[in-house]
Design a protein around this motif. Structure first.
Motif, PDB file in Angstrom:
ATOM      1  N   LEU A 123       0.842  -1.209   0.000  1.00  0.00           N
ATOM      2  CA  LEU A 123       0.000   0.000   0.000  1.00  0.00           C
ATOM      3  C   LEU A 123       0.868   1.247   0.000  1.00  0.00           C
ATOM      4  O   LEU A 123       0.477   2.294  -0.497  1.00  0.00           O
ATOM      5  CB  LEU A 123      -0.867   0.049   1.264  1.00  0.00           C
ATOM      6  CG  LEU A 123      -2.095  -0.823   1.349  1.00  0.00           C
ATOM      7  CD1 LEU A 123      -2.901  -0.440   2.580  1.00  0.00           C
ATOM      8  CD2 LEU A 123      -2.948  -0.663   0.106  1.00  0.00           C
ATOM      9  N   ALA A 124       2.042   1.133   0.631  1.00  0.00           N
ATOM     10  CA  ALA A 124       2.963   2.269   0.722  1.00  0.00           C
ATOM     11  C   ALA A 124       4.338   1.710   1.071  1.00  0.00           C
ATOM     12  O   ALA A 124       4.457   0.583   1.546  1.00  0.00           O
ATOM     13  CB  ALA A 124       2.511   3.251   1.807  1.00  0.00           C
ATOM     14  N   LEU A 125       5.370   2.509   0.808  1.00  0.00           N
ATOM     15  CA  LEU A 125       6.729   2.117   1.164  1.00  0.00           C
ATOM     16  C   LEU A 125       7.236   3.037   2.250  1.00  0.00           C
ATOM     17  O   LEU A 125       7.112   4.262   2.128  1.00  0.00           O
ATOM     18  CB  LEU A 125       7.622   2.190  -0.073  1.00  0.00           C
ATOM     19  CG  LEU A 125       7.205   1.130  -1.094  1.00  0.00           C
ATOM     20  CD1 LEU A 125       7.742   1.448  -2.468  1.00  0.00           C
ATOM     21  CD2 LEU A 125       7.638  -0.257  -0.643  1.00  0.00           C
ATOM     22  N   LEU A 126       7.750   2.429   3.296  1.00  0.00           N
ATOM     23  CA  LEU A 126       8.263   3.202   4.425  1.00  0.00           C
ATOM     24  C   LEU A 126       9.773   3.314   4.253  1.00  0.00           C
ATOM     25  O   LEU A 126      10.470   2.302   4.180  1.00  0.00           O
ATOM     26  CB  LEU A 126       7.894   2.478   5.718  1.00  0.00           C
ATOM     27  CG  LEU A 126       8.217   3.170   7.037  1.00  0.00           C
ATOM     28  CD1 LEU A 126       7.213   2.757   8.098  1.00  0.00           C
ATOM     29  CD2 LEU A 126       9.635   2.879   7.503  1.00  0.00           C
ATOM     30  N   LEU A 127      10.253   4.544   4.141  1.00  0.00           N
ATOM     31  CA  LEU A 127      11.686   4.760   3.927  1.00  0.00           C
ATOM     32  C   LEU A 127      12.345   5.107   5.253  1.00  0.00           C
ATOM     33  O   LEU A 127      11.977   6.081   5.911  1.00  0.00           O
ATOM     34  CB  LEU A 127      11.899   5.868   2.888  1.00  0.00           C
ATOM     35  CG  LEU A 127      11.222   5.613   1.534  1.00  0.00           C
ATOM     36  CD1 LEU A 127      11.557   6.726   0.551  1.00  0.00           C
ATOM     37  CD2 LEU A 127      11.630   4.257   0.954  1.00  0.00           C
ATOM     38  N   PRO A 135      17.855  -3.368  12.205  1.00  0.00           N
ATOM     39  CA  PRO A 135      16.786  -3.337  11.180  1.00  0.00           C
ATOM     40  C   PRO A 135      15.942  -2.071  11.184  1.00  0.00           C
ATOM     41  O   PRO A 135      15.287  -1.758  10.196  1.00  0.00           O
ATOM     42  CB  PRO A 135      15.924  -4.557  11.534  1.00  0.00           C
ATOM     43  CG  PRO A 135      16.192  -4.822  12.972  1.00  0.00           C
ATOM     44  CD  PRO A 135      17.597  -4.364  13.252  1.00  0.00           C
ATOM     45  N   GLY A 136      15.928  -1.331  12.290  1.00  0.00           N
ATOM     46  CA  GLY A 136      15.084  -0.124  12.337  1.00  0.00           C
ATOM     47  C   GLY A 136      15.018   0.403  13.743  1.00  0.00           C
ATOM     48  O   GLY A 136      15.672  -0.128  14.654  1.00  0.00           O
ATOM     49  N   GLY A 137      14.236   1.490  13.906  1.00  0.00           N
ATOM     50  CA  GLY A 137      14.130   2.090  15.227  1.00  0.00           C
ATOM     51  C   GLY A 137      15.473   2.650  15.676  1.00  0.00           C
ATOM     52  O   GLY A 137      15.808   2.648  16.856  1.00  0.00           O
ATOM     53  N   THR A 138      16.253   3.160  14.732  1.00  0.00           N
ATOM     54  CA  THR A 138      17.617   3.617  15.035  1.00  0.00           C
ATOM     55  C   THR A 138      17.630   4.998  15.671  1.00  0.00           C
ATOM     56  O   THR A 138      18.615   5.380  16.296  1.00  0.00           O
ATOM     57  CB  THR A 138      18.448   3.725  13.739  1.00  0.00           C
ATOM     58  OG1 THR A 138      17.815   4.706  12.891  1.00  0.00           O
ATOM     59  CG2 THR A 138      18.551   2.402  13.020  1.00  0.00           C
ATOM     60  N   GLY A 139      16.561   5.785  15.472  1.00  0.00           N
ATOM     61  CA  GLY A 139      16.562   7.163  15.958  1.00  0.00           C
ATOM     62  C   GLY A 139      17.418   8.078  15.099  1.00  0.00           C
ATOM     63  O   GLY A 139      17.665   9.223  15.461  1.00  0.00           O
ATOM     64  N   GLU A 140      17.875   7.565  13.961  1.00  0.00           N
ATOM     65  CA  GLU A 140      18.742   8.369  13.088  1.00  0.00           C
ATOM     66  C   GLU A 140      18.035   8.690  11.783  1.00  0.00           C
ATOM     67  O   GLU A 140      17.359   7.834  11.214  1.00  0.00           O
ATOM     68  CB  GLU A 140      20.031   7.600  12.776  1.00  0.00           C
ATOM     69  CG  GLU A 140      20.910   7.446  14.001  1.00  0.00           C
ATOM     70  CD  GLU A 140      22.157   6.617  13.740  1.00  0.00           C
ATOM     71  OE1 GLU A 140      22.512   6.395  12.558  1.00  0.00           O
ATOM     72  OE2 GLU A 140      22.764   6.178  14.733  1.00  0.00           O
ATOM     73  N   SER A 141      18.222   9.916  11.304  1.00  0.00           N
ATOM     74  CA  SER A 141      17.602  10.278  10.022  1.00  0.00           C
ATOM     75  C   SER A 141      18.605  10.031   8.890  1.00  0.00           C
ATOM     76  O   SER A 141      19.778   9.771   9.136  1.00  0.00           O
ATOM     77  CB  SER A 141      17.146  11.737  10.048  1.00  0.00           C
ATOM     78  OG  SER A 141      18.228  12.566  10.354  1.00  0.00           O
ATOM     79  N   PHE A 142      18.104  10.081   7.664  1.00  0.00           N
ATOM     80  CA  PHE A 142      18.987   9.887   6.507  1.00  0.00           C
ATOM     81  C   PHE A 142      18.859  11.098   5.592  1.00  0.00           C
ATOM     82  O   PHE A 142      18.067  12.009   5.865  1.00  0.00           O
ATOM     83  CB  PHE A 142      18.645   8.567   5.785  1.00  0.00           C
ATOM     84  CG  PHE A 142      17.267   8.522   5.170  1.00  0.00           C
ATOM     85  CD1 PHE A 142      17.053   8.846   3.836  1.00  0.00           C
ATOM     86  CD2 PHE A 142      16.153   8.152   5.934  1.00  0.00           C
ATOM     87  CE1 PHE A 142      15.778   8.803   3.280  1.00  0.00           C
ATOM     88  CE2 PHE A 142      14.879   8.100   5.383  1.00  0.00           C
ATOM     89  CZ  PHE A 142      14.697   8.434   4.042  1.00  0.00           C
ATOM     90  N   ASP A 143      19.652  11.100   4.551  1.00  0.00           N
ATOM     91  CA  ASP A 143      19.677  12.231   3.620  1.00  0.00           C
ATOM     92  C   ASP A 143      18.404  12.191   2.751  1.00  0.00           C
ATOM     93  O   ASP A 143      18.310  11.395   1.816  1.00  0.00           O
ATOM     94  CB  ASP A 143      20.949  12.116   2.765  1.00  0.00           C
ATOM     95  CG  ASP A 143      21.041  13.228   1.745  1.00  0.00           C
ATOM     96  OD1 ASP A 143      20.130  14.081   1.686  1.00  0.00           O
ATOM     97  OD2 ASP A 143      22.041  13.231   0.994  1.00  0.00           O
ATOM     98  N   ALA A 158      10.364   7.822   7.567  1.00  0.00           N
ATOM     99  CA  ALA A 158      10.694   7.411   8.941  1.00  0.00           C
ATOM    100  C   ALA A 158      12.188   7.603   9.162  1.00  0.00           C
ATOM    101  O   ALA A 158      12.924   7.957   8.241  1.00  0.00           O
ATOM    102  CB  ALA A 158      10.313   5.950   9.145  1.00  0.00           C
ATOM    103  N   GLY A 159      12.605   7.365  10.385  1.00  0.00           N
ATOM    104  CA  GLY A 159      14.028   7.425  10.706  1.00  0.00           C
ATOM    105  C   GLY A 159      14.407   8.740  11.358  1.00  0.00           C
ATOM    106  O   GLY A 159      14.568   9.753  10.682  1.00  0.00           O
TER     107      GLY A 159
END
Ligand SMILES: O=C(O)c1ccccc1N[C@@H]1O[C@H](COP(=O)(O)O)[C@@H](O)[C@H]1O
Length: 217
Positions: A123-127, A135-143, A158-159
Motif C-alpha cells: 500500500l505504501a513504502l516506508l523509507l 533493522p530499524g528504530g535507530t533514531g537516526e535520520s537519513f539524507d 521514517a528514521g
C-alpha cells in the motif's frame, strides 16, 4: 490542504495508545520483533488494540518473521495493517491477504525507483535509515535528498523524526505519511505525551509551510 498522515510506532502501554489517539494520529504501531526493547506480547497487544477506536488503525511490525508468527498475531489481535521491516519479498508479504506496507532502508547507493517496483502489492513504502546490523528504530535520520520525486507508491518517511525536524521533512519530501518511534519517547518503549503533542503540532506546521511554498500542490 492535504494532511500528512501520522503513525506512532513502538507502543507498549495502553495509556500511550490513548494519548496517540487523543492527539489525532492515524495509526499506532505494535512491534512483534522480540529483540526490540519495544516488542509486545500477545496479551499486551490485545489490551492495546482493544483501546483503539474505529478509524484509527493498528499496524503490526515484523522483521523477517515466519509465516506462523504473522498468522498467529493476525489470529489473536485486531491488526489493520502489516509492516514488514526486514528482507521479506513481495510474495512473502502478500500471502497473508492483509494490507501491508514495506520498509526499505535507504543508503547512498540505493536505487529506490527499482526497489519500489519490487513491491507492487504494498500500500505504501516506508523509507527508513540504513544502519548496519540494526533493522530499524535507530533514531537516526537519513539524507532526504536521496528520495526521488518519481516514486509511484506513496511514501511513509521514517528514521530519526522528532518534533524538531518533522516540519522541514514534510516541506522537503512531501511524504504521504510520517512514522516516528524514538523521537516521541522518554525511554525506549515509553512514549512522552508532551512530545507526541509537539510532534502532531509540527506535522500541521509542516503541512502549512509546504502548502505556502507550493500552493498548486
Ligand atoms: O522500533 C523498533 O524497535 C524497531 C525495531 C525493528 C525494526 C523497526 C523498528 N521501528 C521502526 O523504525 C522506524 C524508525 O524509528 P525511529 O523513529 O528512528 O526510532 C519506524 O518506522 C519504526 O516503525
Amino acid at each position: 490542504m492535504i494532511r500528512t498522515r501520522v503513525k506512532i510506532c513502538g507502543i507498549t502501554r495502553v495509556e500511550d495508545a490513548l494519548a496517540v489517539v487523543e492527539q489525532g494520529a492515524d495509526s499506532l504501531g505494535l512491534v512483534f520483533y522480540p529483540p526490540s526493547p519495544r516488542a509486545v506480547s500477545i496479551d499486551q497487544a490485545q489490551a492495546i488494540a482493544a483501546a483503539v477506536p474505529a478509524f484509527v488503525t493498528v499496524t503490526a511490525l515484523f522483521v523477517n518473521p515466519t509465516v506462523e508468527e504473522v498468522q498467529s498475531v493476525l489470529n489473536q489481535v485486531r491488526i489493520d495493517l502489516l509492516q514488514f521491516h526486514g528482507d521479506e519479498d513481495n510474495d512473502f508479504c502478500r500471502q497473508f491477504k492483509h494490507p501491508f506496507i514495506k520498509a526499505l532502508r535507504v543508503r547512498q547507493a540505493s536505487d529506490l525507483v527499482a526497489l519500489c517496483l519490487r513491491f507492487p502489492s504494498a500500500l505504501a513504502l516506508l523509507l527508513d535509515s540504513y544502519k548496519p546490523g540494526v533493522p530499524g528504530g535507530t533514531g537516526e535520520s537519513f539524507d532526504w535528498s536521496l528520495i526521488p520525486q518519481e516514486l509511484q507508491t506513496p511514501v511513509i518517511l521514517a528514521g530519526g523524526l522528532t518534533p524538531g525536524n518533522v516540519a522541514s521533512a514534510i516541506e522537503q519530501v512531501t511524504p504521504y505519511a510520517v512514522d516516528v518511534s524514538g523521537g516521541v519517547e522518554s525511554a525506549k518503549g515509553i512514549k512522552d505525551h508532551d512530545k507526541i503533542c509537539a510532534f502532531m503540532k509540527e506535522v500541521q506546521h509542516g503541512d502549512q509551510q509546504r502548502d505556502r511554498l507550493n500552493p498548486a500542490g
